[in-house]
Design an enzyme around this catalytic site. Sequence first.
Site, PDB file in Angstrom:
ATOM      1  N   GLY A 158       0.814  -1.330   0.059  1.00  0.00           N
ATOM      2  CA  GLY A 158       0.137   0.046  -0.090  1.00  0.00           C
ATOM      3  C   GLY A 158       0.888   1.042  -0.062  1.00  0.00           C
ATOM      4  N   SER A 159       0.194   2.328  -0.044  1.00  0.00           N
ATOM      5  CA  SER A 159       1.030   3.843  -0.128  1.00  0.00           C
ATOM      6  C   SER A 159       0.099   4.660   0.467  1.00  0.00           C
ATOM      7  CB  SER A 159       1.253   3.998  -1.486  1.00  0.00           C
ATOM      8  OG  SER A 159       0.134   4.146  -2.096  1.00  0.00           O
ATOM      9  N   GLY A 160       0.599   5.780   0.601  1.00  0.00           N
ATOM     10  CA  GLY A 160       0.021   7.180   1.382  1.00  0.00           C
ATOM     11  C   GLY A 160      -0.509   6.929   2.804  1.00  0.00           C
ATOM     12  N   SER A 161      -0.074   6.175   3.478  1.00  0.00           N
ATOM     13  CA  SER A 161      -0.433   5.955   4.821  1.00  0.00           C
ATOM     14  C   SER A 161      -1.940   5.342   4.921  1.00  0.00           C
ATOM     15  CB  SER A 161      -0.336   7.239   5.693  1.00  0.00           C
ATOM     16  OG  SER A 161       1.069   7.503   5.942  1.00  0.00           O
ATOM     17  N   GLY A 163      -4.668   2.911   5.470  1.00  0.00           N
ATOM     18  CA  GLY A 163      -4.733   1.650   6.548  1.00  0.00           C
ATOM     19  C   GLY A 163      -3.457   1.542   7.675  1.00  0.00           C
ATOM     20  N   ARG A 283      10.360   5.125  -6.062  1.00  0.00           N
ATOM     21  CA  ARG A 283       9.644   6.311  -6.856  1.00  0.00           C
ATOM     22  C   ARG A 283       9.995   7.673  -6.276  1.00  0.00           C
ATOM     23  NH1 ARG A 283       6.082   7.824  -3.260  1.00  0.00           N
ATOM     24  NH2 ARG A 283       4.813   6.272  -2.334  1.00  0.00           N
TER      25      ARG A 283
END
Length: 417
Positions: A158-161, A163, A283
Amino acid sequence: MSRRALILLEGHRANGLLYVQAARCLGLHPIVLATDPSQYDYIAAQSIEAIRVDSDNFDALMHVCSRLRATYDIAGIIGFGGLHESRHVIVAKLCRHFSLPGPNPASIERCRNKFTQRQSLAQAGISVPAYRLAANTMEVESSAAQIGLPVILKPAEGSGSSGVRLCHDMDELAKHTTYLLGRTYDWRSSPKILIEEFAQGPFYDVVTMGTSVVAIGAADFDCPPHFVPRQSMFPAQLTDVEHKRIADVSLSCLRALGLGWGPANIELRWTNRGPVVIEVNARLPGWTTPRLVQLAYGVDIINEHIKLIIGDGCNLRTRHPHAAVARFLVPDRDGILARIDGTSQAAAIPGVVEAKFYIQPGTPIIRNGDYLDIIGHVMTASPDHARTEAILERAIDLIGWAIKPMPQSGEQEQSCK
Protein backbone atom coordinates in the site's frame (compact mmCIF):
# COMPACT_ATOMS: atom_id res chain seq x y z
CA MET A 1 9.05 12.17 -38.58
CA SER A 2 6.83 10.92 -35.74
CA ARG A 3 6.11 13.22 -32.83
CA ARG A 4 7.90 12.22 -29.60
CA ALA A 5 5.45 11.32 -26.87
CA LEU A 6 5.72 10.70 -23.14
CA ILE A 7 3.20 8.22 -21.72
CA LEU A 8 2.02 9.14 -18.21
CA LEU A 9 0.23 6.40 -16.29
CA GLU A 10 -2.62 7.97 -14.34
CA GLY A 11 -2.26 11.50 -12.93
CA HIS A 12 -1.72 13.38 -9.69
CA ARG A 13 -3.73 16.26 -8.28
CA ALA A 14 -0.64 17.97 -6.80
CA ASN A 15 2.12 17.14 -9.31
CA GLY A 16 0.36 15.95 -12.46
CA LEU A 17 0.40 19.35 -14.13
CA LEU A 18 4.10 19.78 -13.25
CA TYR A 19 4.92 16.57 -15.14
CA VAL A 20 2.88 17.72 -18.13
CA GLN A 21 4.56 21.13 -18.17
CA ALA A 22 8.03 19.59 -17.84
CA ALA A 23 7.31 17.15 -20.67
CA ARG A 24 6.18 19.95 -22.97
CA CYS A 25 9.25 22.05 -22.12
CA LEU A 26 11.37 19.09 -23.22
CA GLY A 27 9.56 19.00 -26.56
CA LEU A 28 7.45 15.96 -25.69
CA HIS A 29 3.76 15.35 -26.31
CA PRO A 30 2.22 14.09 -23.03
CA ILE A 31 -0.41 11.36 -23.25
CA VAL A 32 -2.23 10.25 -20.11
CA LEU A 33 -3.48 6.66 -19.73
CA ALA A 34 -5.95 6.49 -16.86
CA THR A 35 -8.89 4.49 -15.61
CA ASP A 36 -10.84 7.75 -15.21
CA PRO A 37 -9.08 10.75 -16.79
CA SER A 38 -11.89 13.09 -15.70
CA GLN A 39 -10.74 12.92 -12.07
CA TYR A 40 -7.71 15.07 -13.00
CA ASP A 41 -9.07 18.54 -13.77
CA TYR A 42 -5.84 19.77 -15.38
CA ILE A 43 -6.21 17.27 -18.25
CA ALA A 44 -9.20 19.07 -19.74
CA ALA A 45 -7.92 22.52 -18.73
CA GLN A 46 -4.61 21.95 -20.55
CA SER A 47 -6.14 20.05 -23.50
CA ILE A 48 -3.99 17.01 -22.73
CA GLU A 49 -4.49 13.90 -24.81
CA ALA A 50 -5.94 11.21 -22.54
CA ILE A 51 -7.05 7.63 -23.11
CA ARG A 52 -9.39 5.75 -20.83
CA VAL A 53 -7.93 2.32 -20.00
CA ASP A 54 -7.72 0.07 -16.95
CA SER A 55 -4.42 1.21 -15.45
CA ASP A 56 -4.12 -1.99 -13.42
CA ASN A 57 -4.25 -4.18 -16.52
CA PHE A 58 -0.80 -4.71 -18.07
CA ASP A 59 -2.15 -6.34 -21.24
CA ALA A 60 -4.64 -3.52 -21.87
CA LEU A 61 -1.94 -0.89 -21.36
CA MET A 62 0.48 -2.77 -23.60
CA HIS A 63 -2.17 -2.88 -26.34
CA VAL A 64 -2.81 0.88 -26.09
CA CYS A 65 0.91 1.68 -26.15
CA SER A 66 1.40 -0.59 -29.17
CA ARG A 67 -1.40 1.22 -30.98
CA LEU A 68 0.09 4.62 -30.09
CA ARG A 69 3.44 3.58 -31.54
CA ALA A 70 1.85 3.60 -34.98
CA THR A 71 1.38 7.38 -34.63
CA TYR A 72 3.99 8.51 -32.13
CA ASP A 73 7.62 7.91 -31.29
CA ILE A 74 7.16 6.87 -27.64
CA ALA A 75 10.17 8.35 -25.87
CA GLY A 76 9.31 7.00 -22.42
CA ILE A 77 6.69 5.72 -20.00
CA ILE A 78 6.46 7.21 -16.52
CA GLY A 79 4.48 6.93 -13.28
CA PHE A 80 3.90 9.52 -10.57
CA GLY A 81 5.04 9.73 -6.98
CA GLY A 82 2.00 8.67 -4.98
CA LEU A 83 0.84 6.24 -7.66
CA HIS A 84 -0.25 2.91 -6.20
CA GLU A 85 2.83 0.68 -5.87
CA SER A 86 1.43 -2.06 -8.13
CA ARG A 87 1.23 0.45 -10.98
CA HIS A 88 4.92 1.30 -10.62
CA VAL A 89 5.63 -2.38 -11.27
CA ILE A 90 3.44 -2.16 -14.39
CA VAL A 91 5.34 0.95 -15.58
CA ALA A 92 8.65 -0.89 -15.16
CA LYS A 93 7.31 -3.89 -17.09
CA LEU A 94 6.02 -1.67 -19.90
CA CYS A 95 9.42 0.02 -20.19
CA ARG A 96 11.10 -3.39 -20.35
CA HIS A 97 8.58 -4.70 -22.92
CA PHE A 98 9.09 -1.73 -25.26
CA SER A 99 12.89 -1.59 -24.71
CA LEU A 100 12.67 1.84 -23.10
CA PRO A 101 14.82 3.15 -20.23
CA GLY A 102 13.38 2.13 -16.88
CA PRO A 103 14.01 0.39 -13.57
CA ASN A 104 14.26 -3.35 -13.01
CA PRO A 105 10.70 -4.65 -12.47
CA ALA A 106 11.96 -7.25 -9.96
CA SER A 107 13.48 -4.51 -7.78
CA ILE A 108 10.27 -2.49 -7.88
CA GLU A 109 8.31 -5.62 -6.96
CA ARG A 110 10.67 -6.26 -4.03
CA CYS A 111 9.99 -2.77 -2.70
CA ARG A 112 6.26 -3.04 -3.23
CA ASN A 113 5.87 -5.73 -0.56
CA LYS A 114 6.87 -4.11 2.73
CA PHE A 115 7.57 -7.45 4.40
CA THR A 116 9.88 -8.62 1.61
CA GLN A 117 11.50 -5.19 1.62
CA ARG A 118 12.14 -5.41 5.38
CA GLN A 119 13.69 -8.84 4.97
CA SER A 120 16.11 -7.57 2.33
CA LEU A 121 17.09 -4.56 4.42
CA ALA A 122 17.56 -6.56 7.60
CA GLN A 123 19.65 -9.19 5.80
CA ALA A 124 21.92 -6.36 4.61
CA GLY A 125 22.46 -5.24 8.21
CA ILE A 126 20.31 -2.10 7.89
CA SER A 127 18.44 -1.12 11.03
CA VAL A 128 14.65 -1.49 10.66
CA PRO A 129 11.82 -1.68 13.23
CA ALA A 130 11.04 -5.12 14.64
CA TYR A 131 8.34 -6.61 12.41
CA ARG A 132 6.08 -9.60 11.79
CA LEU A 133 3.65 -10.62 9.03
CA ALA A 134 0.12 -11.79 9.83
CA ALA A 135 -2.88 -13.02 7.88
CA ASN A 136 -5.46 -13.34 10.67
CA THR A 137 -6.43 -11.95 14.06
CA MET A 138 -4.60 -14.61 16.08
CA GLU A 139 -1.34 -13.97 14.22
CA VAL A 140 -1.72 -10.21 14.69
CA GLU A 141 -2.22 -10.55 18.44
CA SER A 142 0.68 -12.98 18.78
CA SER A 143 2.99 -10.73 16.77
CA ALA A 144 2.06 -7.65 18.80
CA ALA A 145 2.77 -9.55 22.02
CA GLN A 146 6.22 -10.57 20.73
CA ILE A 147 7.13 -7.04 19.61
CA GLY A 148 5.51 -5.23 22.52
CA LEU A 149 2.88 -2.49 22.47
CA PRO A 150 2.49 0.08 21.06
CA VAL A 151 2.77 -1.28 17.53
CA ILE A 152 1.90 -0.02 14.08
CA LEU A 153 -0.47 -2.03 11.92
CA LYS A 154 -0.35 -1.49 8.17
CA PRO A 155 -1.16 -3.38 4.96
CA ALA A 156 1.90 -5.23 3.67
CA GLU A 157 1.24 -3.55 0.32
CA GLY A 158 0.00 0.00 0.00
CA SER A 159 0.94 3.66 -0.06
CA GLY A 160 0.01 7.09 1.29
CA SER A 161 -0.43 5.83 4.88
CA SER A 162 -3.65 4.11 3.81
CA GLY A 163 -4.72 1.66 6.51
CA VAL A 164 -1.80 2.60 8.79
CA ARG A 165 -2.55 3.01 12.51
CA LEU A 166 -0.68 3.18 15.80
CA CYS A 167 -2.25 0.80 18.32
CA HIS A 168 -1.51 1.45 22.01
CA ASP A 169 -3.47 -1.43 23.52
CA MET A 170 -5.16 -4.70 22.62
CA ASP A 171 -8.58 -3.08 22.10
CA GLU A 172 -7.18 -0.69 19.49
CA LEU A 173 -5.28 -3.59 17.95
CA ALA A 174 -8.42 -5.72 17.68
CA LYS A 175 -10.48 -2.87 16.24
CA HIS A 176 -7.97 -2.00 13.51
CA THR A 177 -7.37 -5.66 12.68
CA THR A 178 -11.12 -6.10 12.18
CA TYR A 179 -11.15 -3.05 9.91
CA LEU A 180 -8.24 -4.28 7.79
CA LEU A 181 -9.46 -7.86 7.48
CA GLY A 182 -13.11 -6.95 7.03
CA ARG A 183 -14.84 -5.82 3.87
CA THR A 184 -14.27 -2.10 4.43
CA TYR A 185 -10.60 -1.81 3.50
CA ASP A 186 -9.86 -1.99 -0.24
CA TRP A 187 -7.20 -4.69 -0.70
CA ARG A 188 -5.50 -4.94 -4.09
CA SER A 189 -3.91 -8.28 -3.15
CA SER A 190 -4.47 -11.04 -0.59
CA PRO A 191 -4.85 -9.46 2.88
CA LYS A 192 -1.53 -9.50 4.77
CA ILE A 193 -0.84 -7.22 7.71
CA LEU A 194 2.57 -5.94 8.75
CA ILE A 195 2.96 -5.48 12.50
CA GLU A 196 5.93 -3.34 13.42
CA GLU A 197 7.64 -1.70 16.34
CA PHE A 198 6.81 1.99 16.78
CA ALA A 199 10.21 3.53 16.10
CA GLN A 200 10.24 6.92 17.82
CA GLY A 201 12.31 9.93 16.87
CA PRO A 202 12.53 12.72 14.26
CA PHE A 203 11.29 11.71 10.82
CA TYR A 204 13.45 12.27 7.74
CA ASP A 205 12.62 12.01 4.06
CA VAL A 206 15.44 11.24 1.61
CA VAL A 207 15.16 11.77 -2.15
CA THR A 208 17.61 9.92 -4.39
CA MET A 209 18.15 9.66 -8.13
CA GLY A 210 20.25 6.79 -9.41
CA THR A 211 22.92 6.36 -6.74
CA SER A 212 22.97 10.01 -5.66
CA VAL A 213 21.32 11.54 -2.60
CA VAL A 214 19.60 14.66 -3.93
CA ALA A 215 17.84 15.97 -0.82
CA ILE A 216 17.14 15.22 2.84
CA GLY A 217 14.06 16.74 4.41
CA ALA A 218 12.26 16.58 7.75
CA ALA A 219 8.57 15.99 8.33
CA ASP A 220 6.07 15.57 11.13
CA PHE A 221 2.57 14.18 11.36
CA ASP A 222 -0.83 15.05 12.77
CA CYS A 223 -4.13 13.33 13.55
CA PRO A 224 -2.85 10.46 15.76
CA PRO A 225 -3.18 7.48 15.85
CA HIS A 226 -2.95 7.94 12.07
CA PHE A 227 0.02 9.35 10.17
CA VAL A 228 -1.35 12.24 8.14
CA PRO A 229 1.48 14.60 7.15
CA ARG A 230 1.38 17.97 8.92
CA GLN A 231 4.52 19.67 7.64
CA SER A 232 7.50 19.00 5.38
CA MET A 233 10.77 20.97 5.29
CA PHE A 234 13.83 20.86 3.01
CA PRO A 235 16.64 20.72 3.80
CA ALA A 236 16.46 19.06 7.20
CA GLN A 237 18.48 20.81 9.89
CA LEU A 238 21.23 18.24 10.47
CA THR A 239 24.81 18.20 11.64
CA ASP A 240 27.41 17.06 9.11
CA VAL A 241 27.69 13.74 10.98
CA GLU A 242 23.91 13.17 10.95
CA HIS A 243 23.69 14.09 7.26
CA LYS A 244 26.44 11.62 6.36
CA ARG A 245 24.90 8.79 8.37
CA ILE A 246 21.48 9.30 6.80
CA ALA A 247 22.98 9.53 3.30
CA ASP A 248 25.09 6.41 3.87
CA VAL A 249 22.09 4.42 5.18
CA SER A 250 19.98 5.55 2.23
CA LEU A 251 22.55 4.40 -0.32
CA SER A 252 22.87 1.09 1.55
CA CYS A 253 19.10 0.64 1.13
CA LEU A 254 19.39 1.11 -2.62
CA ARG A 255 22.12 -1.53 -2.84
CA ALA A 256 20.21 -3.98 -0.64
CA LEU A 257 17.07 -3.70 -2.75
CA GLY A 258 18.76 -3.75 -6.15
CA LEU A 259 17.78 -0.16 -6.89
CA GLY A 260 20.06 2.42 -8.45
CA TRP A 261 18.23 3.40 -11.63
CA GLY A 262 15.85 6.30 -11.36
CA PRO A 263 14.28 7.90 -8.31
CA ALA A 264 13.70 6.52 -4.84
CA ASN A 265 12.34 7.87 -1.57
CA ILE A 266 13.68 6.59 1.76
CA GLU A 267 11.76 7.32 4.96
CA LEU A 268 13.49 6.88 8.31
CA ARG A 269 13.47 7.97 11.93
CA TRP A 270 16.46 8.93 14.04
CA THR A 271 16.01 6.84 17.19
CA ASN A 272 18.17 6.14 20.23
CA ARG A 273 19.95 3.56 18.08
CA GLY A 274 20.52 5.94 15.18
CA PRO A 275 18.76 5.94 11.77
CA VAL A 276 16.02 3.29 11.51
CA VAL A 277 14.56 2.80 8.03
CA ILE A 278 10.77 2.82 7.96
CA GLU A 279 10.21 2.38 4.24
CA VAL A 280 11.83 2.60 0.82
CA ASN A 281 9.70 3.64 -2.15
CA ALA A 282 11.11 3.02 -5.63
CA ARG A 283 9.71 6.28 -6.99
CA LEU A 284 9.73 10.00 -6.45
CA PRO A 285 7.74 11.15 -3.43
CA GLY A 286 4.46 12.85 -4.17
CA TRP A 287 2.62 15.94 -2.94
CA THR A 288 4.74 19.04 -2.39
CA THR A 289 8.14 17.31 -2.13
CA PRO A 290 9.27 17.91 -5.75
CA ARG A 291 8.47 21.62 -5.41
CA LEU A 292 10.20 21.85 -2.03
CA VAL A 293 13.33 20.17 -3.39
CA GLN A 294 13.44 22.58 -6.30
CA LEU A 295 12.97 25.59 -4.03
CA ALA A 296 15.56 24.40 -1.50
CA TYR A 297 18.21 22.91 -3.78
CA GLY A 298 17.52 24.34 -7.23
CA VAL A 299 17.05 20.84 -8.66
CA ASP A 300 13.85 20.16 -10.64
CA ILE A 301 13.59 16.45 -9.88
CA ILE A 302 10.49 16.01 -12.03
CA ASN A 303 12.30 17.43 -15.04
CA GLU A 304 15.40 15.36 -14.31
CA HIS A 305 13.27 12.22 -13.87
CA ILE A 306 11.69 12.72 -17.29
CA LYS A 307 15.09 13.32 -18.87
CA LEU A 308 16.28 10.02 -17.40
CA ILE A 309 13.16 8.23 -18.65
CA ILE A 310 13.72 9.40 -22.24
CA GLY A 311 17.39 8.45 -22.18
CA ASP A 312 18.96 11.86 -21.59
CA GLY A 313 21.47 12.59 -18.85
CA CYS A 314 20.19 14.33 -15.74
CA ASN A 315 21.81 17.20 -13.82
CA LEU A 316 21.52 16.87 -10.03
CA ARG A 317 23.91 19.66 -9.11
CA THR A 318 22.46 21.92 -6.40
CA ARG A 319 22.38 25.61 -7.27
CA HIS A 320 21.22 27.68 -4.29
CA PRO A 321 20.70 26.75 -0.64
CA HIS A 322 17.29 27.90 0.60
CA ALA A 323 14.82 26.69 3.20
CA ALA A 324 11.43 25.55 1.89
CA VAL A 325 8.46 24.43 3.99
CA ALA A 326 4.95 23.16 3.29
CA ARG A 327 2.17 23.06 5.88
CA PHE A 328 -0.71 20.78 5.00
CA LEU A 329 -4.31 21.76 5.66
CA VAL A 330 -6.19 18.90 7.32
CA PRO A 331 -9.80 19.04 8.60
CA ASP A 332 -10.54 17.84 12.13
CA ARG A 333 -14.06 16.58 11.38
CA ASP A 334 -16.19 15.09 8.63
CA GLY A 335 -18.88 17.09 6.88
CA ILE A 336 -19.22 19.40 3.91
CA LEU A 337 -16.73 22.17 3.19
CA ALA A 338 -18.86 25.30 3.53
CA ARG A 339 -16.33 28.04 2.86
CA ILE A 340 -12.65 28.87 2.62
CA ASP A 341 -10.99 32.16 3.53
CA GLY A 342 -7.69 33.95 3.25
CA THR A 343 -5.83 32.08 0.51
CA SER A 344 -5.38 35.15 -1.70
CA GLN A 345 -4.18 37.25 1.25
CA ALA A 346 -1.78 34.51 2.33
CA ALA A 347 -0.46 34.06 -1.21
CA ALA A 348 0.32 37.78 -1.40
CA ILE A 349 2.81 37.65 1.48
CA PRO A 350 6.42 37.86 0.24
CA GLY A 351 8.03 34.44 0.58
CA VAL A 352 4.77 32.51 0.15
CA VAL A 353 5.19 30.31 -2.91
CA GLU A 354 1.69 28.87 -2.93
CA ALA A 355 -1.46 28.82 -0.82
CA LYS A 356 -4.19 26.61 -2.20
CA PHE A 357 -7.07 24.29 -1.47
CA TYR A 358 -7.51 21.14 -3.55
CA ILE A 359 -11.29 21.13 -3.14
CA GLN A 360 -14.06 23.70 -3.44
CA PRO A 361 -16.89 24.63 -1.06
CA GLY A 362 -19.67 22.09 -1.28
CA THR A 363 -17.30 19.14 -1.37
CA PRO A 364 -18.04 16.33 1.16
CA ILE A 365 -15.21 15.58 3.58
CA ILE A 366 -14.86 12.02 4.86
CA ARG A 367 -11.59 11.40 6.67
CA ASN A 368 -9.85 8.03 6.35
CA GLY A 369 -6.66 8.76 8.28
CA ASP A 370 -4.38 8.91 5.22
CA TYR A 371 -2.92 11.39 2.75
CA LEU A 372 -6.29 11.94 1.05
CA ASP A 373 -7.45 13.76 4.19
CA ILE A 374 -5.26 16.71 3.15
CA ILE A 375 -7.38 19.41 1.53
CA GLY A 376 -4.72 22.02 0.79
CA HIS A 377 -1.30 23.40 1.61
CA VAL A 378 0.74 26.55 2.14
CA MET A 379 4.31 26.59 0.84
CA THR A 380 6.98 29.14 1.76
CA ALA A 381 10.66 29.63 0.97
CA SER A 382 13.51 31.98 1.88
CA PRO A 383 17.28 31.81 2.40
CA ASP A 384 16.81 31.20 6.15
CA HIS A 385 14.98 28.47 8.10
CA ALA A 386 13.70 30.77 10.86
CA ARG A 387 12.47 33.33 8.36
CA THR A 388 10.75 30.66 6.27
CA GLU A 389 8.93 29.33 9.35
CA ALA A 390 7.87 32.85 10.37
CA ILE A 391 6.46 33.55 6.90
CA LEU A 392 4.58 30.24 7.05
CA GLU A 393 2.97 30.99 10.42
CA ARG A 394 1.91 34.45 9.23
CA ALA A 395 0.27 32.91 6.17
CA ILE A 396 -1.41 30.12 8.12
CA ASP A 397 -2.94 32.69 10.50
CA LEU A 398 -4.78 34.25 7.54
CA ILE A 399 -6.32 31.01 6.27
CA GLY A 400 -9.48 29.45 7.58
CA TRP A 401 -12.36 27.28 6.48
CA ALA A 402 -15.70 26.08 7.76
CA ILE A 403 -17.21 22.61 7.70
CA LYS A 404 -20.94 22.06 8.07
CA PRO A 405 -22.50 18.74 9.05
CA MET A 406 -23.76 16.29 6.50
CA PRO A 407 -27.44 16.89 5.57
CA GLN A 408 -28.75 14.26 8.01
CA SER A 409 -27.13 16.04 10.97
CA GLY A 410 -28.62 19.05 12.73
CA GLU A 411 -25.39 20.56 13.97
CA GLN A 412 -24.21 24.00 12.98
CA GLU A 413 -21.18 24.57 10.79
CA GLN A 414 -17.88 24.91 12.63
CA SER A 415 -14.82 26.92 11.67
CA CYS A 416 -11.35 25.40 11.44
CA LYS A 417 -7.81 26.68 11.25
